[in-house]
Design a protein around this motif. Sequence first.
Motif, PDB file in Angstrom:
ATOM      1  N   VAL A   1       0.883  -1.168   0.000  1.00 34.73           N
ATOM      2  CA  VAL A   1       0.000   0.000   0.000  1.00 34.73           C
ATOM      3  C   VAL A   1       0.912   1.208   0.000  1.00 34.73           C
ATOM      4  O   VAL A   1       1.532   1.535   1.020  1.00 34.73           O
ATOM      5  N   THR A   2       1.043   1.854  -1.139  1.00 38.36           N
ATOM      6  CA  THR A   2       2.060   2.887  -1.292  1.00 38.36           C
ATOM      7  C   THR A   2       1.493   4.128  -1.963  1.00 38.36           C
ATOM      8  O   THR A   2       0.447   4.100  -2.603  1.00 38.36           O
ATOM      9  N   THR A   3       2.227   5.238  -1.805  1.00 35.17           N
ATOM     10  CA  THR A   3       1.945   6.504  -2.486  1.00 35.17           C
ATOM     11  C   THR A   3       0.472   6.874  -2.363  1.00 35.17           C
ATOM     12  O   THR A   3      -0.193   7.229  -3.326  1.00 35.17           O
ATOM     13  N   SER A   4      -0.043   6.789  -1.147  1.00 35.72           N
ATOM     14  CA  SER A   4      -1.441   7.085  -0.870  1.00 35.72           C
ATOM     15  C   SER A   4      -1.542   8.039   0.314  1.00 35.72           C
ATOM     16  O   SER A   4      -0.569   8.257   1.041  1.00 35.72           O
ATOM     17  N   THR A   5      -2.723   8.609   0.499  1.00 35.46           N
ATOM     18  CA  THR A   5      -3.024   9.377   1.703  1.00 35.46           C
ATOM     19  C   THR A   5      -3.827   8.484   2.636  1.00 35.46           C
ATOM     20  O   THR A   5      -4.891   7.988   2.267  1.00 35.46           O
ATOM     21  N   ILE A   6      -3.305   8.271   3.838  1.00 35.08           N
ATOM     22  CA  ILE A   6      -3.949   7.442   4.845  1.00 35.08           C
ATOM     23  C   ILE A   6      -3.994   8.271   6.123  1.00 35.08           C
ATOM     24  O   ILE A   6      -2.997   8.381   6.833  1.00 35.08           O
ATOM     25  N   SER A   7      -5.129   8.891   6.388  1.00 30.51           N
ATOM     26  CA  SER A   7      -5.173   9.830   7.507  1.00 30.51           C
ATOM     27  C   SER A   7      -6.579   9.928   8.085  1.00 30.51           C
ATOM     28  O   SER A   7      -7.568   9.632   7.422  1.00 30.51           O
ATOM     29  N   GLY A   8      -6.628  10.336   9.355  1.00 33.13           N
ATOM     30  CA  GLY A   8      -7.903  10.548  10.022  1.00 33.13           C
ATOM     31  C   GLY A   8      -8.687   9.285  10.287  1.00 33.13           C
ATOM     32  O   GLY A   8      -9.900   9.344  10.485  1.00 33.13           O
ATOM     33  N   ASN A   9      -8.022   8.136  10.291  1.00 30.53           N
ATOM     34  CA  ASN A   9      -8.680   6.861  10.569  1.00 30.53           C
ATOM     35  C   ASN A   9      -8.591   6.579  12.068  1.00 30.53           C
ATOM     36  O   ASN A   9      -7.508   6.561  12.643  1.00 30.53           O
ATOM     37  N   ALA A  10      -9.743   6.349  12.702  1.00 25.11           N
ATOM     38  CA  ALA A  10      -9.811   6.357  14.159  1.00 25.11           C
ATOM     39  C   ALA A  10      -8.938   5.296  14.820  1.00 25.11           C
ATOM     40  O   ALA A  10      -8.387   5.526  15.898  1.00 25.11           O
ATOM     41  N   LEU A  11      -8.807   4.116  14.190  1.00 27.69           N
ATOM     42  CA  LEU A  11      -8.039   3.033  14.804  1.00 27.69           C
ATOM     43  C   LEU A  11      -6.718   2.777  14.089  1.00 27.69           C
ATOM     44  O   LEU A  11      -6.153   1.687  14.179  1.00 27.69           O
ATOM     45  N   GLY A  12      -6.225   3.789  13.402  1.00 27.45           N
ATOM     46  CA  GLY A  12      -4.890   3.698  12.822  1.00 27.45           C
ATOM     47  C   GLY A  12      -4.879   3.629  11.317  1.00 27.45           C
ATOM     48  O   GLY A  12      -5.900   3.374  10.670  1.00 27.45           O
ATOM     49  N   GLY A  13      -3.693   3.854  10.764  1.00 25.89           N
ATOM     50  CA  GLY A  13      -3.528   3.853   9.317  1.00 25.89           C
ATOM     51  C   GLY A  13      -3.459   2.454   8.737  1.00 25.89           C
ATOM     52  O   GLY A  13      -4.251   2.082   7.881  1.00 25.89           O
ATOM     53  N   ILE A  14      -2.478   1.666   9.182  1.00 23.01           N
ATOM     54  CA  ILE A  14      -2.357   0.260   8.769  1.00 23.01           C
ATOM     55  C   ILE A  14      -2.209  -0.590  10.023  1.00 23.01           C
ATOM     56  O   ILE A  14      -1.293  -0.394  10.824  1.00 23.01           O
TER      57      ILE A  14
ATOM     58  N   PHE B   1       1.346   9.367   2.815  1.00 18.87           N
ATOM     59  CA  PHE B   1       1.170  10.522   3.692  1.00 18.87           C
ATOM     60  C   PHE B   1       0.197  10.111   4.788  1.00 18.87           C
ATOM     61  O   PHE B   1      -0.912   9.673   4.518  1.00 18.87           O
ATOM     62  N   TRP B   2       0.627  10.270   6.027  1.00 23.11           N
ATOM     63  CA  TRP B   2      -0.123   9.750   7.172  1.00 23.11           C
ATOM     64  C   TRP B   2      -0.915  10.835   7.891  1.00 23.11           C
ATOM     65  O   TRP B   2      -1.398  10.614   9.003  1.00 23.11           O
ATOM     66  N   GLY B   3      -1.057  11.993   7.264  1.00 21.37           N
ATOM     67  CA  GLY B   3      -1.802  13.092   7.863  1.00 21.37           C
ATOM     68  C   GLY B   3      -0.938  14.114   8.546  1.00 21.37           C
ATOM     69  O   GLY B   3      -1.427  15.171   8.977  1.00 21.37           O
ATOM     70  N   ASP B   4       0.355  13.845   8.648  1.00 16.99           N
ATOM     71  CA  ASP B   4       1.299  14.790   9.238  1.00 16.99           C
ATOM     72  C   ASP B   4       2.669  14.566   8.614  1.00 16.99           C
ATOM     73  O   ASP B   4       3.053  13.422   8.348  1.00 16.99           O
ATOM     74  N   ALA B   5       3.381  15.645   8.407  1.00 13.08           N
ATOM     75  CA  ALA B   5       4.691  15.558   7.758  1.00 13.08           C
ATOM     76  C   ALA B   5       5.692  14.743   8.564  1.00 13.08           C
ATOM     77  O   ALA B   5       6.694  14.255   8.013  1.00 13.08           O
ATOM     78  N   SER B   6       5.442  14.569   9.857  1.00 12.59           N
ATOM     79  CA  SER B   6       6.372  13.812  10.701  1.00 12.59           C
ATOM     80  C   SER B   6       6.293  12.306  10.479  1.00 12.59           C
ATOM     81  O   SER B   6       7.150  11.567  10.953  1.00 12.59           O
ATOM     82  N   GLY B   7       5.264  11.858   9.771  1.00 12.57           N
ATOM     83  CA  GLY B   7       5.140  10.432   9.490  1.00 12.57           C
ATOM     84  C   GLY B   7       4.135   9.748  10.398  1.00 12.57           C
ATOM     85  O   GLY B   7       3.414  10.402  11.169  1.00 12.57           O
TER      86      GLY B   7
ATOM     87  N   PHE C   1       7.327   1.366   6.591  1.00 10.49           N
ATOM     88  CA  PHE C   1       6.741   2.682   6.348  1.00 10.49           C
ATOM     89  C   PHE C   1       7.770   3.736   5.931  1.00 10.49           C
ATOM     90  O   PHE C   1       7.409   4.891   5.692  1.00 10.49           O
ATOM     91  N   THR C   2       9.029   3.377   5.836  1.00 11.32           N
ATOM     92  CA  THR C   2      10.086   4.315   5.447  1.00 11.32           C
ATOM     93  C   THR C   2      10.533   4.047   4.019  1.00 11.32           C
ATOM     94  O   THR C   2      10.796   2.895   3.668  1.00 11.32           O
ATOM     95  N   PRO C   3      10.583   5.105   3.184  1.00 16.24           N
ATOM     96  CA  PRO C   3      10.314   6.521   3.477  1.00 16.24           C
ATOM     97  C   PRO C   3       8.822   6.815   3.477  1.00 16.24           C
ATOM     98  O   PRO C   3       8.029   6.072   2.899  1.00 16.24           O
ATOM     99  N   HIS C   4       8.458   7.930   4.128  1.00 12.85           N
ATOM    100  CA  HIS C   4       7.071   8.385   4.104  1.00 12.85           C
ATOM    101  C   HIS C   4       7.000   9.738   3.398  1.00 12.85           C
ATOM    102  O   HIS C   4       7.980  10.471   3.318  1.00 12.85           O
ATOM    103  N   ALA C   5       5.822  10.042   2.881  1.00 11.25           N
ATOM    104  CA  ALA C   5       5.608  11.329   2.217  1.00 11.25           C
ATOM    105  C   ALA C   5       5.337  12.401   3.270  1.00 11.25           C
ATOM    106  O   ALA C   5       4.703  12.139   4.292  1.00 11.25           O
ATOM    107  N   THR C   6       5.793  13.616   3.023  1.00 12.48           N
ATOM    108  CA  THR C   6       5.571  14.721   3.955  1.00 12.48           C
ATOM    109  C   THR C   6       4.374  15.578   3.564  1.00 12.48           C
ATOM    110  O   THR C   6       4.018  16.524   4.264  1.00 12.48           O
ATOM    111  N   ALA C   7       3.762  15.261   2.453  1.00  9.54           N
ATOM    112  CA  ALA C   7       2.533  15.926   2.002  1.00  9.54           C
ATOM    113  C   ALA C   7       1.766  14.927   1.156  1.00  9.54           C
ATOM    114  O   ALA C   7       2.285  13.872   0.796  1.00  9.54           O
TER     115      ALA C   7
END
Length: 204
Positions: free
Chosen positions: A113-126, A140-146, A164-170
């Motif tokens: 599962v790559t190059t996607s936006t995964i954010s705001g999910n209540a019980l986690g991204g993956i 992108f996990w919803g924050d630039a920090s990863g 999960f490395t590398p992660h997108a910052t946007a």
Amino acid sequence: IATLVGAGIALRASDPTGTLAAEVTGATLSSNDVSAAASGVELSTAGTGALVDTTGLDSNHLHANVDGVLLQDTNLTGLGTHGAITATCNRIVGNTGAGVRVLADVESGGVSVTTSTISGNALGGIDNASTTTLVGTDNFWGDASGPSGVGPGTGDSVTVRVTFTPHATAEPLCVTCSGAGGDTDGGQGCDPVGNCVADRDWAQ
């Protein structure tokens, strides 16, 4: 696709006798908008001869479901097999469960599962409960920090056995209207690569 009791989209291979070759292969799920379902996309097998393989999830918007993506194997005359499952350029956001959930009996070594936006999910991204490692890079996990969890950041969490490395910052360009795969019809679902125009609704 909305207001469904079960999966919004389900690819299921079942071998109830233990002697069949029940295979779902070569499928691509692209540019779908799925909400209000138990899982936006379910990829499941049941029985020793059941296989889901060479399957792609591309440019889908999976939001406000319980889980965005669910992978499961049911022990029916033995367990089935998940082969190469490739998800890219998806927007998996705002689900009440996990963005991507992999249950314990799944062989997830071929899942990415790559190059996607995964954010705001209540019980986690993956949430990977299997014993094999899933590739989750360049998201992108919803924050630039990863990602949080076993990750270093404050975005959606990841569990062990997720690379999960590398992660997108946007947000990746392929899930926004500044790049290929955006939303041209206002439905907040991703369009095929090369068919993107600005859409103010996309970020809402």
